[in-house]
Design a protein around this motif. Sequence first.
Motif, PDB file in Angstrom:
ATOM      1  N   HIS A 108       0.820  -1.225   0.000  1.00 18.77           N
ATOM      2  CA  HIS A 108       0.000   0.000   0.000  1.00 18.77           C
ATOM      3  C   HIS A 108       0.852   1.273   0.000  1.00 18.77           C
ATOM      4  N   THR A 109       2.139   1.152   0.334  1.00 17.50           N
ATOM      5  CA  THR A 109       3.017   2.329   0.332  1.00 17.50           C
ATOM      6  C   THR A 109       3.500   2.694  -1.069  1.00 17.50           C
ATOM      7  N   ILE A 110       3.270   1.800  -2.027  1.00 16.99           N
ATOM      8  CA  ILE A 110       3.713   2.014  -3.409  1.00 16.99           C
ATOM      9  C   ILE A 110       2.619   2.762  -4.165  1.00 16.99           C
ATOM     10  N   THR A 111       2.975   3.942  -4.685  1.00 14.46           N
ATOM     11  CA  THR A 111       2.042   4.719  -5.496  1.00 14.46           C
ATOM     12  C   THR A 111       2.636   4.831  -6.904  1.00 14.46           C
ATOM     13  N   PRO A 112       1.867   5.280  -7.886  1.00 13.34           N
ATOM     14  CA  PRO A 112       2.430   5.451  -9.223  1.00 13.34           C
ATOM     15  C   PRO A 112       3.607   6.432  -9.255  1.00 13.34           C
ATOM     16  N   ALA A 113       3.628   7.415  -8.359  1.00 11.66           N
ATOM     17  CA  ALA A 113       4.671   8.443  -8.380  1.00 11.66           C
ATOM     18  C   ALA A 113       5.879   8.110  -7.508  1.00 11.66           C
ATOM     19  N   ASN A 114       5.675   7.373  -6.391  1.00 15.49           N
ATOM     20  CA  ASN A 114       6.747   7.203  -5.418  1.00 15.49           C
ATOM     21  C   ASN A 114       6.371   6.164  -4.377  1.00 15.49           C
ATOM     22  N   ILE A 115       7.243   6.017  -3.401  1.00 14.28           N
ATOM     23  CA  ILE A 115       6.991   5.193  -2.222  1.00 14.28           C
ATOM     24  C   ILE A 115       6.640   6.154  -1.091  1.00 14.28           C
ATOM     25  N   GLN A 116       5.526   5.924  -0.437  1.00 15.83           N
ATOM     26  CA  GLN A 116       5.065   6.778   0.659  1.00 15.83           C
ATOM     27  C   GLN A 116       5.326   6.076   1.989  1.00 15.83           C
ATOM     28  N   GLY A 117       6.482   6.359   2.578  1.00 18.74           N
ATOM     29  CA  GLY A 117       6.827   5.757   3.857  1.00 18.74           C
ATOM     30  C   GLY A 117       8.080   4.906   3.745  1.00 18.74           C
ATOM     31  N   ALA A 118       8.456   4.331   4.868  1.00 21.99           N
ATOM     32  CA  ALA A 118       9.713   3.595   4.960  1.00 21.99           C
ATOM     33  C   ALA A 118       9.627   2.241   4.272  1.00 21.99           C
ATOM     34  N   PRO A 119      10.599   1.923   3.406  1.00 24.61           N
ATOM     35  CA  PRO A 119      10.715   0.565   2.868  1.00 24.61           C
ATOM     36  C   PRO A 119      11.066  -0.418   3.989  1.00 24.61           C
ATOM     37  N   ASP A 120      10.898  -1.691   3.721  1.00 27.85           N
ATOM     38  CA  ASP A 120      11.289  -2.716   4.688  1.00 27.85           C
ATOM     39  C   ASP A 120      12.810  -2.847   4.747  1.00 27.85           C
ATOM     40  N   LEU A 121      13.464  -2.716   3.573  1.00 26.24           N
ATOM     41  CA  LEU A 121      14.909  -2.894   3.472  1.00 26.24           C
ATOM     42  C   LEU A 121      15.454  -1.863   2.490  1.00 26.24           C
ATOM     43  N   ILE A 122      16.555  -1.232   2.859  1.00 27.33           N
ATOM     44  CA  ILE A 122      17.230  -0.263   1.990  1.00 27.33           C
ATOM     45  C   ILE A 122      18.686  -0.676   1.838  1.00 27.33           C
ATOM     46  N   VAL A 123      19.202  -0.540   0.608  1.00 27.34           N
ATOM     47  CA  VAL A 123      20.605  -0.793   0.307  1.00 27.34           C
ATOM     48  C   VAL A 123      21.218   0.506  -0.205  1.00 27.34           C
ATOM     49  N   GLU A 124      22.293   0.952   0.427  1.00 27.74           N
ATOM     50  CA  GLU A 124      23.059   2.097  -0.051  1.00 27.74           C
ATOM     51  C   GLU A 124      24.461   1.603  -0.385  1.00 27.74           C
ATOM     52  N   ILE A 125      24.922   1.952  -1.585  1.00 31.04           N
ATOM     53  CA  ILE A 125      26.242   1.550  -2.051  1.00 31.04           C
ATOM     54  C   ILE A 125      27.181   2.733  -1.892  1.00 31.04           C
ATOM     55  N   ARG A 126      28.260   2.516  -1.178  1.00 27.52           N
ATOM     56  CA  ARG A 126      29.192   3.580  -0.813  1.00 27.52           C
ATOM     57  C   ARG A 126      29.903   4.151  -2.035  1.00 27.52           C
ATOM     58  N   SER A 127      29.978   5.461  -2.052  1.00 24.34           N
ATOM     59  CA  SER A 127      30.880   6.166  -2.957  1.00 24.34           C
ATOM     60  C   SER A 127      31.486   7.293  -2.135  1.00 24.34           C
ATOM     61  N   ASP A 128      32.617   7.818  -2.573  1.00 28.22           N
ATOM     62  CA  ASP A 128      33.294   8.843  -1.785  1.00 28.22           C
ATOM     63  C   ASP A 128      32.389  10.037  -1.492  1.00 28.22           C
ATOM     64  N   SER A 129      31.543  10.404  -2.444  1.00 29.66           N
ATOM     65  CA  SER A 129      30.709  11.594  -2.278  1.00 29.66           C
ATOM     66  C   SER A 129      29.502  11.376  -1.366  1.00 29.66           C
ATOM     67  N   THR A 130      29.102  10.119  -1.136  1.00 33.78           N
ATOM     68  CA  THR A 130      27.904   9.872  -0.334  1.00 33.78           C
ATOM     69  C   THR A 130      28.165   9.078   0.949  1.00 33.78           C
ATOM     70  N   ALA A 131      29.375   8.578   1.144  1.00 36.83           N
ATOM     71  CA  ALA A 131      29.665   7.676   2.260  1.00 36.83           C
ATOM     72  C   ALA A 131      29.302   8.265   3.616  1.00 36.83           C
ATOM     73  N   GLU A 132      29.725   9.487   3.872  1.00 31.90           N
ATOM     74  CA  GLU A 132      29.453  10.089   5.179  1.00 31.90           C
ATOM     75  C   GLU A 132      27.955  10.228   5.422  1.00 31.90           C
ATOM     76  N   ARG A 133      27.229  10.681   4.418  1.00 32.19           N
ATOM     77  CA  ARG A 133      25.774  10.837   4.537  1.00 32.19           C
ATOM     78  C   ARG A 133      25.091   9.493   4.773  1.00 32.19           C
ATOM     79  N   ASP A 134      25.507   8.454   4.002  1.00 31.08           N
ATOM     80  CA  ASP A 134      24.895   7.130   4.125  1.00 31.08           C
ATOM     81  C   ASP A 134      25.143   6.524   5.501  1.00 31.08           C
ATOM     82  N   GLU A 135      26.350   6.740   6.033  1.00 33.76           N
ATOM     83  CA  GLU A 135      26.750   6.084   7.271  1.00 33.76           C
ATOM     84  C   GLU A 135      26.359   6.855   8.532  1.00 33.76           C
TER      85      GLU A 135
END
Length: 193
Positions: free
Chosen positions: A99-126
């Motif tokens: 029910h959180t899946i809409t045609p435009a986006n996801i409304q609310g927290a997913p059950d599982l999220i994967v973030e792949i580290r890169s130098d520009s995003t590592a600090e934010r992700d972690e």
Amino acid sequence: MLRTEPVSQDSPATTKLTYEDYQQTPDDERYELLDGALIVPPAPNTAHQSVQAELGWRMAQFVREERLGNLFFTPTDVVLSSTDVVQPDLLFISSERAHTITPANIQGAPDLIVEIRSDSTAERDESFKRQLYADCGVVEYWLVDPEAETISVLLLGENGYDEAATYTVGQALTSPMLDGLLINLDDVFLGRD
């Protein structure tokens, strides 16, 4: 027209933007809205893209075969609040939470999220995103480091995330959320150079 220059997470935005503002951004760029600050991350490098494709393909195949829900790749907007919109590298929504899946986006927290580290995003992700995802109730969070060839699986506990396991080349990743998933990290990391 909405200002779209990159905003550093280190310097607070003078005016907090909302999801309504975010929707006015051009479609030709990838944006995230973190605590009202518009973030324009650079395009991921080829190692990042390769790991995302290998990992995502294996996860998607398992989720589909087991009929567990839906797996999405970036760019998919995940609206966590009026001032927080993220685009995780990979995200899983269980059938129970479809029910959180809409045609435009996801409304609310997913059950599982994967973030792949890169130098520009590592600090934010972690740091920032790790806290944001915990506060919003993301049950399982994976931090993938293509350079170190590791995947850390974090589980939401009473005081934020606890590390369930860290996997590396030569090991097979399992997921508490995706019971039965087995991904050989040699397949994810080797041959990506």
